[in-house]
Design an enzyme around this catalytic site. Sequence first.
Site, mmCIF file in Angstrom:
data_model
loop_
_atom_site.group_PDB
_atom_site.id
_atom_site.type_symbol
_atom_site.label_atom_id
_atom_site.label_comp_id
_atom_site.label_asym_id
_atom_site.label_seq_id
_atom_site.Cartn_x
_atom_site.Cartn_y
_atom_site.Cartn_z
ATOM 1 N N ARG A 116 -18.917 11.631 15.515
ATOM 2 C CA ARG A 116 -20.083 10.842 15.101
ATOM 3 C C ARG A 116 -21.352 11.540 15.595
ATOM 4 O O ARG A 116 -21.329 12.234 16.605
ATOM 5 C CB ARG A 116 -20.018 9.435 15.690
ATOM 6 C CG ARG A 116 -18.973 8.565 15.036
ATOM 7 C CD ARG A 116 -19.043 7.132 15.530
ATOM 8 N NE ARG A 116 -18.608 6.993 16.902
ATOM 9 C CZ ARG A 116 -19.394 6.897 17.959
ATOM 10 N NH1 ARG A 116 -20.707 6.894 17.824
ATOM 11 N NH2 ARG A 116 -18.893 6.795 19.170
ATOM 12 N N TYR A 259 -16.719 13.863 8.472
ATOM 13 C CA TYR A 259 -15.906 13.341 9.576
ATOM 14 C C TYR A 259 -15.802 11.808 9.489
ATOM 15 O O TYR A 259 -16.792 11.120 9.188
ATOM 16 C CB TYR A 259 -16.534 13.776 10.924
ATOM 17 C CG TYR A 259 -15.993 12.969 12.067
ATOM 18 C CD1 TYR A 259 -14.730 13.258 12.595
ATOM 19 C CD2 TYR A 259 -16.692 11.883 12.577
ATOM 20 C CE1 TYR A 259 -14.198 12.480 13.602
ATOM 21 C CE2 TYR A 259 -16.163 11.104 13.587
ATOM 22 C CZ TYR A 259 -14.921 11.403 14.096
ATOM 23 O OH TYR A 259 -14.390 10.625 15.086
ATOM 24 N N LYS A 268 -17.564 1.931 11.280
ATOM 25 C CA LYS A 268 -18.648 1.721 12.250
ATOM 26 C C LYS A 268 -19.933 1.259 11.545
ATOM 27 O O LYS A 268 -20.657 0.399 12.059
ATOM 28 C CB LYS A 268 -18.908 3.008 13.021
ATOM 29 C CG LYS A 268 -17.706 3.542 13.775
ATOM 30 C CD LYS A 268 -17.246 2.603 14.858
ATOM 31 C CE LYS A 268 -16.179 3.259 15.723
ATOM 32 N NZ LYS A 268 -15.649 2.327 16.732
ATOM 33 N N HIS A 288 -17.161 -4.561 18.895
ATOM 34 C CA HIS A 288 -16.343 -3.356 19.076
ATOM 35 C C HIS A 288 -15.193 -3.721 20.017
ATOM 36 O O HIS A 288 -15.205 -3.367 21.191
ATOM 37 C CB HIS A 288 -17.243 -2.276 19.677
ATOM 38 C CG HIS A 288 -16.655 -0.900 19.720
ATOM 39 N ND1 HIS A 288 -17.055 0.042 20.638
ATOM 40 C CD2 HIS A 288 -15.701 -0.297 18.960
ATOM 41 C CE1 HIS A 288 -16.393 1.162 20.432
ATOM 42 N NE2 HIS A 288 -15.565 0.983 19.433
ATOM 43 N N SER A 310 -16.002 3.849 23.834
ATOM 44 C CA SER A 310 -15.108 4.841 23.219
ATOM 45 C C SER A 310 -14.448 5.668 24.331
ATOM 46 O O SER A 310 -15.055 5.890 25.377
ATOM 47 C CB SER A 310 -15.911 5.770 22.310
ATOM 48 O OG SER A 310 -16.635 5.008 21.378
ATOM 49 N N CYS A 312 -11.844 4.996 26.301
ATOM 50 C CA CYS A 312 -11.403 4.295 27.518
ATOM 51 C C CYS A 312 -10.013 3.690 27.320
ATOM 52 O O CYS A 312 -9.649 2.706 27.967
ATOM 53 C CB CYS A 312 -12.391 3.202 27.904
ATOM 54 S SG CYS A 312 -13.896 3.826 28.636
ATOM 55 N N ASP A 335 -9.851 -1.779 17.238
ATOM 56 C CA ASP A 335 -11.220 -1.267 17.383
ATOM 57 C C ASP A 335 -12.324 -2.302 17.127
ATOM 58 O O ASP A 335 -13.349 -2.260 17.787
ATOM 59 C CB ASP A 335 -11.413 -0.070 16.439
ATOM 60 C CG ASP A 335 -12.619 0.775 16.802
ATOM 61 O OD1 ASP A 335 -12.859 0.978 18.010
ATOM 62 O OD2 ASP A 335 -13.333 1.235 15.890
ATOM 63 N N ARG A 427 -7.906 13.210 15.364
ATOM 64 C CA ARG A 427 -7.566 11.824 15.010
ATOM 65 C C ARG A 427 -6.300 11.703 14.191
ATOM 66 O O ARG A 427 -5.886 12.647 13.520
ATOM 67 C CB ARG A 427 -8.709 11.237 14.152
ATOM 68 C CG ARG A 427 -10.066 11.227 14.827
ATOM 69 C CD ARG A 427 -10.161 10.085 15.780
ATOM 70 N NE ARG A 427 -11.399 10.056 16.523
ATOM 71 C CZ ARG A 427 -12.002 8.942 16.904
ATOM 72 N NH1 ARG A 427 -11.493 7.764 16.613
ATOM 73 N NH2 ARG A 427 -13.105 8.983 17.613
HETATM 74 C C1 OXD Z 1 -15.311 5.191 18.567
HETATM 75 C C2 OXD Z 1 -14.217 5.186 17.577
HETATM 76 O O1 OXD Z 1 -16.005 6.205 18.731
HETATM 77 O O2 OXD Z 1 -13.534 4.166 17.463
HETATM 78 O O3 OXD Z 1 -15.494 4.152 19.215
HETATM 79 O O4 OXD Z 1 -14.034 6.186 16.867
HETATM 80 MN MN MN Z 2 -14.359 2.505 18.480
#
Ligand code: OXD
Ligand code: MN
Length: 646
Positions: A116, A259, A268, A288, A310, A312, A335, A427
């Site tokens: 991102r 991406y 998002k 989130h 993100s 964690c 998510d 991913r």
């Molecule tokens: C993030 C994701 O960056 O879920 O939180 O990709």
């Molecule tokens: Mn996320």
Amino acid sequence: MNSTDVTHSTSDRNATGPDWPEASVPAARVSPASRSHTDISCASVPAATIDPGLVAWVAGIAALTKPDHIVWCDGSRREADGLTKQLVAAGKLVRLNPQWRPNSYLARTDPRDVARVEESTFICSPREEDAGPTNNWRDPRDMRTELRGVFDGSMKGRTMYVVPFSMGPLGGGISQLGVQLTDSPYAVLSMGIMTRTGERVYRLIEAGEPWMRTVHSVGYPLVDGLGRSRDDVVWPCNDTKYIVQFPDSREVWSYGSGYGGNAILAKKCCALRIASVMARDEGWLAEHMLLIRLTSPAGAVYHIAAAFPSACGKTNLAMLRSTIRGWRVETIGDDIAWMRPGSDGRLYAINPEAGFFGVAPGTGEASNPTAIETIWGNTIFTNVALRPDGDVWWEGLTDTPPAGLIDWEGKPWSEASGRPAAHPNSRFTVAASQCPQIADDWEKHDGVPIDAIIFGGRRATNVPLVTAATSWQHGVFLGATVSSETTAAADGTVGELRRDPFAMLPFCGYNMADHWGHWLKMGELLGERAPQIFRVNWFRTGVGGSFLWPGYGENVRVLAWIVDRLEGKATAVESPIGLIPAPGELTLDGLEIPDAALRELFHIDRGSWLAECDLTETFFTRFGDRVPGALYHELARMRAALTTMR
Ligand code: OXD
Ligand code: MN
């Protein structure tokens, strides 16, 4: 092929496995001939909808971006197969060995397009103060002019796909519809996994349902500014990038990146940035957060939503396998959670997504066996390493890398290469329904009633393993102060903190301080029926920097304590920073954890916490008078309690 075969395959298979002719690295450039090879597009295909607003919008965007073809997607298997074949033929996807990973593919992005792009992400609310100091704001009129410039002709020589989608089950009361226009077939395939796409969305739009408008272009037209054709490349993108949200008109424009986080606009951009504004305006929450169902040994069922920044370990918690007998976790989402008060006054949540876009590195048979079983097939991998036998690998999948890997950039790799084989943000994209512990009713239209909300961060110091908020207001304070340490100061005091309130820093479509205010209002609305709020920290370290808590499946012990609190069974002791488990209240049988480590996990250091109060005040000051007084009140209360603490 089943999940058991895969589990076996990743660790025991030798690198010279079955014959797999397609493991060669695709050519760097793609000729126009291979592009047209299995092109399913057709300029004369009529619109798949009679909705005049949708037809006119698609025509308007096509007039701006000037694609050669328009394809109205129907979300069918046939359509996905056709696109996949086209991408494989063009060298843009590598088909994995179906013996190990059926119907699965590897995409390698341009090395400049791997994540991102927060610096190029904009919230274009009419007033700057409504975006707040943590978002990049641009005047919507200026931004529209700028976007018209970059999107002008951006799809020349390409096909524009119309992808209708529903976030949440089709027709569900909490769900929202949208349409994404994109010139990236990879985005179409990803949207097909991450959302519910298909003809029924067109019918709901025709019936008058509101929908979000989203436009995406990789910014690599096949005709240059002088009208000359140029070849396509394996991963088209542009160094100029824009991820733009217009919250008032519920619109997203994304340019220059293929991406996932920038290209799967339903995720998002819509489900968090735009939906958070809708939620503020309409009295619900778009967060989130992962969603799980927890069943106790007595058969009592609880639902938990949890926000973590993100990286964690959110997916690990969403797919946790209990290490203590009788407790069971079922996955609902990993998510995003949308939560609305139901007619009984409780908060009901859905996972608006249909798939997981999970970080591969660190996902292994030991850390997350459920994820490993989920991705047995029908998965798109992005930027992971390729085994010589046509399967995938990444750091953490197994302890030892297999021989003969090709890294995420398509180059031969060995441990001596001195760089990771898979990109750290590589991913997997896979349907949630493939998760072996997905809850049977995870697609329930009205969602599940939330009993507890958890906030977590990655804190090496200070923050105890678990803390219960003393009230909803205190819980909102815990959410507003979520943070992770980037570095811990050498003297053991608080290090550099990256603030990530509610884990929403890059995802809140409006002023973060107003988001806190909105949560406080929701608490008033829910009253006694509001979920209880907790804070957890799996990452506290002891001397030498080793983790004090084993984490992963053992985190169920913390969830069990949370349930005991909900049931009024566990006693907690008051502390200046919230309620912590009374000694002996956390179930630790079968776990070797030294007493000193346990004490350290819950230790509250007055000096460091007072320093943290100062940092929190400085952080709040950034938002000026938008910070709700209630949060300053919580800060003052904590400071006073720390000052008098013995
Ligand atoms: C993030 C994701 O960056 O879920 O939180 O990709
Ligand atoms: Mn996320």
